[in-house]
Design a protein around this motif. Structure first.
Motif, PDB file in Angstrom:
ATOM      1  N   VAL A   1      -8.845  -1.051   5.649  1.00 19.93           N
ATOM      2  CA  VAL A   1      -8.814  -1.778   4.081  1.00 19.93           C
ATOM      3  C   VAL A   1      -8.159  -3.244   4.573  1.00 19.93           C
ATOM      4  O   VAL A   1      -7.447  -3.123   5.223  1.00 19.93           O
ATOM      5  N   VAL A   2      -9.002  -4.007   3.926  1.00 23.50           N
ATOM      6  CA  VAL A   2      -8.555  -5.575   4.047  1.00 23.50           C
ATOM      7  C   VAL A   2      -8.493  -6.112   2.673  1.00 23.50           C
ATOM      8  O   VAL A   2      -9.580  -6.048   1.945  1.00 23.50           O
ATOM      9  N   THR A   3      -7.391  -6.830   2.634  1.00 26.91           N
ATOM     10  CA  THR A   3      -7.026  -7.447   1.200  1.00 26.91           C
ATOM     11  C   THR A   3      -6.849  -8.691   1.370  1.00 26.91           C
ATOM     12  O   THR A   3      -6.289  -9.069   2.524  1.00 26.91           O
ATOM     13  N   VAL A   4      -7.542  -9.566   0.565  1.00 23.66           N
ATOM     14  CA  VAL A   4      -7.312 -10.985   0.832  1.00 23.66           C
ATOM     15  C   VAL A   4      -6.187 -11.454  -0.128  1.00 23.66           C
ATOM     16  O   VAL A   4      -6.283 -11.031  -1.280  1.00 23.66           O
ATOM     17  N   ALA A   5      -5.100 -11.960   0.414  1.00 23.33           N
ATOM     18  CA  ALA A   5      -3.841 -12.515  -0.024  1.00 23.33           C
ATOM     19  C   ALA A   5      -3.897 -13.786  -0.306  1.00 23.33           C
ATOM     20  O   ALA A   5      -5.072 -14.263  -0.783  1.00 23.33           O
ATOM     21  N   SER A   6      -2.844 -14.522   0.117  1.00 29.09           N
ATOM     22  CA  SER A   6      -2.882 -16.105  -0.045  1.00 29.09           C
ATOM     23  C   SER A   6      -1.662 -16.536   0.936  1.00 29.09           C
ATOM     24  O   SER A   6      -0.594 -15.912   0.827  1.00 29.09           O
ATOM     25  N   VAL A   7      -1.774 -17.621   1.452  1.00 29.24           N
ATOM     26  CA  VAL A   7      -0.524 -18.426   1.837  1.00 29.24           C
ATOM     27  C   VAL A   7       0.125 -18.914   0.678  1.00 29.24           C
ATOM     28  O   VAL A   7       1.585 -19.260   1.041  1.00 29.24           O
ATOM     29  N   ALA A   8      -0.030 -18.704  -0.603  1.00 30.51           N
ATOM     30  CA  ALA A   8       0.763 -19.053  -1.652  1.00 30.51           C
ATOM     31  C   ALA A   8       1.842 -17.742  -1.994  1.00 30.51           C
ATOM     32  O   ALA A   8       2.897 -18.007  -2.736  1.00 30.51           O
ATOM     33  N   ALA A   9       1.848 -16.799  -0.782  1.00 26.81           N
ATOM     34  CA  ALA A   9       2.728 -15.872  -1.197  1.00 26.81           C
ATOM     35  C   ALA A   9       3.886 -16.151  -0.010  1.00 26.81           C
ATOM     36  O   ALA A   9       4.729 -15.286   0.059  1.00 26.81           O
ATOM     37  N   LEU A  10       3.921 -17.374   0.470  1.00 26.08           N
ATOM     38  CA  LEU A  10       4.916 -17.718   1.370  1.00 26.08           C
ATOM     39  C   LEU A  10       6.288 -17.585   0.829  1.00 26.08           C
ATOM     40  O   LEU A  10       6.444 -17.669  -0.367  1.00 26.08           O
ATOM     41  N   GLY A  11       7.358 -16.725   1.420  1.00 20.73           N
ATOM     42  CA  GLY A  11       8.431 -16.506   1.138  1.00 20.73           C
ATOM     43  C   GLY A  11       8.605 -15.132   0.514  1.00 20.73           C
ATOM     44  O   GLY A  11       9.673 -14.707   0.070  1.00 20.73           O
ATOM     45  N   TRP A  12       7.546 -14.165   0.648  1.00 16.14           N
ATOM     46  CA  TRP A  12       7.635 -12.965   0.197  1.00 16.14           C
ATOM     47  C   TRP A  12       8.942 -12.088   0.803  1.00 16.14           C
ATOM     48  O   TRP A  12       9.497 -11.310   0.012  1.00 16.14           O
ATOM     49  N   GLN A  13       9.282 -12.459   2.056  1.00 21.64           N
ATOM     50  CA  GLN A  13      10.281 -11.651   2.513  1.00 21.64           C
ATOM     51  C   GLN A  13      11.522 -11.942   1.882  1.00 21.64           C
ATOM     52  O   GLN A  13      12.271 -10.908   2.088  1.00 21.64           O
ATOM     53  N   ASP A  14      11.836 -12.927   1.179  1.00 24.98           N
ATOM     54  CA  ASP A  14      12.989 -13.453   0.466  1.00 24.98           C
ATOM     55  C   ASP A  14      12.987 -12.442  -0.791  1.00 24.98           C
ATOM     56  O   ASP A  14      13.931 -13.045  -1.679  1.00 24.98           O
ATOM     57  N   ARG A  15      11.795 -11.902  -1.344  1.00 29.58           N
ATOM     58  CA  ARG A  15      11.937 -11.510  -2.767  1.00 29.58           C
ATOM     59  C   ARG A  15      11.564 -10.075  -2.720  1.00 29.58           C
ATOM     60  O   ARG A  15      11.085  -9.434  -3.716  1.00 29.58           O
ATOM     61  N   ILE A  16      11.961  -9.460  -1.384  1.00 36.70           N
ATOM     62  CA  ILE A  16      11.526  -8.234  -1.518  1.00 36.70           C
ATOM     63  C   ILE A  16      12.299  -7.220  -2.668  1.00 36.70           C
ATOM     64  O   ILE A  16      11.811  -6.467  -3.468  1.00 36.70           O
TER      65      ILE A  16
ATOM     66  N   VAL B   1      13.479  -8.578  -5.593  1.00 35.11           N
ATOM     67  CA  VAL B   1      12.699  -8.846  -6.833  1.00 35.11           C
ATOM     68  C   VAL B   1      11.600  -8.033  -6.988  1.00 35.11           C
ATOM     69  O   VAL B   1      11.273  -7.420  -8.136  1.00 35.11           O
ATOM     70  N   LEU B   2      10.637  -7.895  -5.839  1.00 34.82           N
ATOM     71  CA  LEU B   2       9.221  -7.561  -6.175  1.00 34.82           C
ATOM     72  C   LEU B   2       9.554  -5.806  -6.154  1.00 34.82           C
ATOM     73  O   LEU B   2       8.618  -5.142  -6.652  1.00 34.82           O
ATOM     74  N   ALA B   3      10.725  -5.079  -5.661  1.00 32.20           N
ATOM     75  CA  ALA B   3      10.766  -3.907  -5.784  1.00 32.20           C
ATOM     76  C   ALA B   3      10.216  -3.182  -7.145  1.00 32.20           C
ATOM     77  O   ALA B   3       9.641  -2.112  -7.216  1.00 32.20           O
ATOM     78  N   GLY B   4      10.862  -3.882  -8.243  1.00 32.57           N
ATOM     79  CA  GLY B   4      10.415  -3.371  -9.880  1.00 32.57           C
ATOM     80  C   GLY B   4       8.980  -3.223  -9.751  1.00 32.57           C
ATOM     81  O   GLY B   4       8.738  -2.371 -10.504  1.00 32.57           O
ATOM     82  N   LEU B   5       8.421  -4.480  -9.243  1.00 32.66           N
ATOM     83  CA  LEU B   5       6.929  -4.601  -9.567  1.00 32.66           C
ATOM     84  C   LEU B   5       6.170  -3.470  -8.929  1.00 32.66           C
ATOM     85  O   LEU B   5       5.178  -3.066  -9.211  1.00 32.66           O
ATOM     86  N   LEU B   6       6.370  -2.990  -7.589  1.00 34.10           N
ATOM     87  CA  LEU B   6       6.172  -2.051  -6.795  1.00 34.10           C
ATOM     88  C   LEU B   6       6.166  -0.712  -7.260  1.00 34.10           C
ATOM     89  O   LEU B   6       5.426   0.169  -6.921  1.00 34.10           O
ATOM     90  N   GLU B   7       7.262  -0.543  -8.001  1.00 41.31           N
ATOM     91  CA  GLU B   7       7.370   0.749  -8.964  1.00 41.31           C
ATOM     92  C   GLU B   7       6.619   0.978  -9.953  1.00 41.31           C
ATOM     93  O   GLU B   7       6.445   1.987 -10.581  1.00 41.31           O
TER      94      GLU B   7
END
Length: 261
Positions: free
Chosen positions: A112-127, A129-135
């Motif tokens: 499986v290969v998903t195209v993301a983006s360098v606009a996601a830079l900094g995702w490590q600092d938002r884990i 915050v993003l936890a609720g979205l992944l739920e």
């Protein structure tokens, strides 16, 4: 030309990187199923229409395509100029539902290969915050989550951060249960029909700075070979990775700036 035909699903095959991906695999002799709102625009063996904002359409499509697939390339994406709910549904939730639904339909050794983006830079600092979205596993939950977020934070960046984080979380389980690898590709600004939308949502001056720094924007021909590699046996021990394809723009930003030559 491949000596052995592979079976590949390309989601978002109607234009841009998705169209180039579908055409690349089709031209080398693979059986390509092109999925898009306008699937007939793609060069492919099969075409299927699907609104990726609609979980029922995704479910129905996956129930109709059979099994023994070798690769899922999820290249669909909408820019930040679209409604926030649509951005999250297509770029994150649709990818998640497609990947989860495809895994039982894929052969061991698949990818499986998903195209993301360098606009996601900094995702490590938002884990956190993003936890609720992944739920959030359905469209209503995604919209409720977004309603509680800072409206000034770019939803496109959020959607691609979530896609990378989810892919990394999925990778080990997909490999252990199905023998399928999961990776993401993060392009920088790329010459596609929606580049103008990115200029509008991110600021033309920002994208111009990127272009001036590395010399040009990416072309689809820069991105497709990386998608192909991650889907190939040559990347058989690459799993859970996000590969930047941006001409090197992001790398020095994460290590204190470029070396001066």
């Amino acid at each position: 030309m491949n000596t052995e035909q592979r079976r590949i699903v390309v989601v978002g095959a109607g234009s841009g990187i998705g169209a180039a991906t579908a055409a690349h695999f089709h031209d080398q002799g693979d059986h390509v199923l092109a999925v898009d709102l306008r699937p007939e625009a793609a060069k492919a063996s099969q075409h299927a229409q699907c609104d990726l904002r609609d979980a029922a359409q995704i479910r129905d499509l996956l129930g109709s395509i059979g099994d023994s697939w070798d690769m899922l390339a999820y290249v669909a994406g909408v820019p930040g100029t679209a409604p926030a709910a649509d951005v999250l549904k297509v770029n994150y939730l649709g990818m998640r539902l497609f990947a989860e639904g495809m895994l039982p339909l894929m052969q061991r050794g698949g990818s499986v290969v998903t195209v993301a983006s360098v606009a996601a830079l900094g995702w490590q600092d938002r884990i956190d915050v993003l936890a609720g979205l992944l739920e959030s596993t359905d469209a209503d939950a995604v919209e409720r989550w977004q309603a509680g977020q800072d409206p000034n934070y770019p939803v496109y960046s959020t959607s691609k951060q979530a896609a990378i984080l989810y892919a990394k979380r999925l990778a080990a389980a997909a490999w252990q249960r199905y023998g399928v690898r999961v990776n993401t590709v993060s392009p920088g600004p790329t010459e596609t029909p929606i580049l103008g939308d990115f200029e509008a949502s991110m600021g033309k001056e920002v994208l111009d700075t990127v272009r001036a720094t590395v010399g040009r924007h990416a072309r689809v021909s820069d991105i497709v070979p990386v998608i192909e590699f991650l889907g190939s046996p040559a990347a058989g021990w690459v799993n859970g990775q996000d590969i930047h394809v941006d001409g090197g723009f992001v790398a020095p930003m994460s290590v204190g700036g470029p070396v001066q030559l």
